[in-house]
Motif scaffolding. Structure first.
Motif, PDB file in Angstrom:
ATOM      1  N   ARG A 108       7.618   7.391  -1.450  1.00  0.00           N
ATOM      2  CA  ARG A 108       6.794   6.803  -0.387  1.00  0.00           C
ATOM      3  C   ARG A 108       5.414   6.434  -0.935  1.00  0.00           C
ATOM      4  O   ARG A 108       4.452   7.191  -0.857  1.00  0.00           O
ATOM      5  CB  ARG A 108       6.665   7.780   0.784  1.00  0.00           C
TER       6      ARG A 108
ATOM      7  N   PHE B  47       3.290   9.902   2.500  1.00  0.00           N
ATOM      8  CA  PHE B  47       3.000   8.774   1.616  1.00  0.00           C
ATOM      9  C   PHE B  47       1.886   9.121   0.630  1.00  0.00           C
ATOM     10  O   PHE B  47       0.983   9.904   0.932  1.00  0.00           O
ATOM     11  CB  PHE B  47       2.567   7.554   2.427  1.00  0.00           C
TER      12      PHE B  47
ATOM     13  N   THR C  51      11.272   5.274   7.327  1.00  0.00           N
ATOM     14  CA  THR C  51      11.043   5.817   5.994  1.00  0.00           C
ATOM     15  C   THR C  51      11.247   7.321   5.976  1.00  0.00           C
ATOM     16  O   THR C  51      11.920   7.870   5.086  1.00  0.00           O
ATOM     17  CB  THR C  51       9.619   5.475   5.509  1.00  0.00           C
TER      18      THR C  51
ATOM     19  N   ASN D  51      -1.070   7.123  -1.111  1.00  0.00           N
ATOM     20  CA  ASN D  51      -1.795   5.865  -0.964  1.00  0.00           C
ATOM     21  C   ASN D  51      -2.577   5.525  -2.230  1.00  0.00           C
ATOM     22  O   ASN D  51      -3.207   6.396  -2.831  1.00  0.00           O
ATOM     23  CB  ASN D  51      -2.778   5.954   0.210  1.00  0.00           C
TER      24      ASN D  51
ATOM     25  N   LEU E 292      -0.250   7.575   7.224  1.00  0.00           N
ATOM     26  CA  LEU E 292       0.733   7.506   6.142  1.00  0.00           C
ATOM     27  C   LEU E 292       0.743   8.801   5.336  1.00  0.00           C
ATOM     28  O   LEU E 292       1.812   9.345   5.020  1.00  0.00           O
ATOM     29  CB  LEU E 292       0.423   6.321   5.234  1.00  0.00           C
TER      30      LEU E 292
END
Length: 302
Positions: free
Chosen positions: A32, A160, A23, A162, A155
């Motif tokens: 993401r 990312f 990724t 979340n 992450l």
């Protein structure tokens, strides 16, 4: 806390690390997005979901004050501490029978109708900070799964965003998600009653009504994810049949993606059960989802 320090070396950890590497190599940060169920995925859900304990205490309180309620479910079950009836609610739900769910939902809506969102949050926060798990010998705020908290942090460190996407109550979780998981309240998606606003001299009051807005489970989860994020997630993690549509929704034709299914198979450190996850486990086996074994993949549970 080291990155994924509570994860054993094995296929699940490797799948996560490889997915994140792929990724980061080719997907813009803005895309993401990762979504996580809460009960049974981020914190313990046995012998009953944590919010169920909170609700049952409220229903028992109502039954104690009004004897007429004691002959009607769900107040009857709460008053008599009928764990079997309560356990059957989710078991039957995942088997396709929502009769008891509707009865329980009616009680929940009645229990908080007319209560302001601030009072509800104060009650939720106080409960979560004081109540103890009935069998694990730890506070509810100590029932988050350490490996999953590490995964959320891993992450986030890799760009990312979340989100929590739970069948549990949105406003029940919000007071503690930032502290427990590093997920701020605006990224919590969950079930909720319909709310109403009334103008007053205190700047207006938002209260709970006795009407449901939505139950964030099954096919409702992808809908709510899209409504909130406007994106298809790259990673989805769950543990029951109700999470299958959300895990399906993480499929991409041109980007790396990962579906994680937590398998509760450690009766010694937590609980061992597959009830309500049968369809999810079949899909995981047939479609190559990554099954995360509590027993084999987590060196530490809490």
């Amino acid at each position: 806390m080291s990155a994924l320090g509570s994860w054993s070396d094995g296929p699940a950890r490797k799948a996560i690390v490889d997915f994140v590497a792929q990724t980061c190599a080719g997907v813009p940060v803005a895309e993401r997005v990762a979504v996580f169920d809460n009960d049974g995925t981020l914190w313990c859900e046995q012998p009953l979901p944590i919010q169920a304990d909170f609700i049952l205490r409220r229903l028992a309180e109502m039954a104690a004050a009004d004897p007429e309620l004691r002959d009607r479910h769900p107040w009857k079950a709460a008053h008599e501490q009928d764990v079997a009836w309560l356990s059957a609610v989710m078991t039957e739900h995942y088997a396709g029978d929502d009769t008891k769910v509707k009865v329980l939902l009616g009680g929940i809506l009645a229990a908080y109708a007319g209560m302001s969102v601030e009072e509800f949050e104060e009650r939720s926060d106080a409960f979560l900070r004081t109540a103890q798990h009935p069998t694990l010998g730890r506070a509810y705020l100590e029932c988050a799964y350490r490996p999953m908290v590490e995964l959320l942090a891993y992450l986030e460190a890799n760009g990312f965003t979340n989100y929590i996407v739970s069948g549990g109550g949105r406003d029940f979780m919000r007071p503690v998600t930032d502290e427990l998981y590093g997920v701020p309240r605006e990224r919590v998606i969950g079930s909720t009653a319909a709310l109403t606003y009334t103008n007053d001299d205190r700047g207006g009051t938002i209260t709970h009504t006795p009407r449901p807005e939505y139950l964030d489970d099954g096919p409702e989860k992808p809908t709510r994810i899209w409504s909130r994020t406007g994106r298809r997630p790259l990673l989805a993690a769950g543990n029951t049949n109700g999470d299958v549509p959300m895990l399906d929704f993480a499929r991409h034709a041109d980007k790396p993606f990962l579906r994680l299914l937590v398998l509760h198979d450690d009766a010694e450190r937590e609980f061992a059960y597959t009830t309500g996850a049968e369809q999810a486990l079949e899909r995981a086996a047939s479609e190559g989802w990554t099954v995360v074994s509590v027993k084999d993949d987590w060196t530490t549970v809490f």
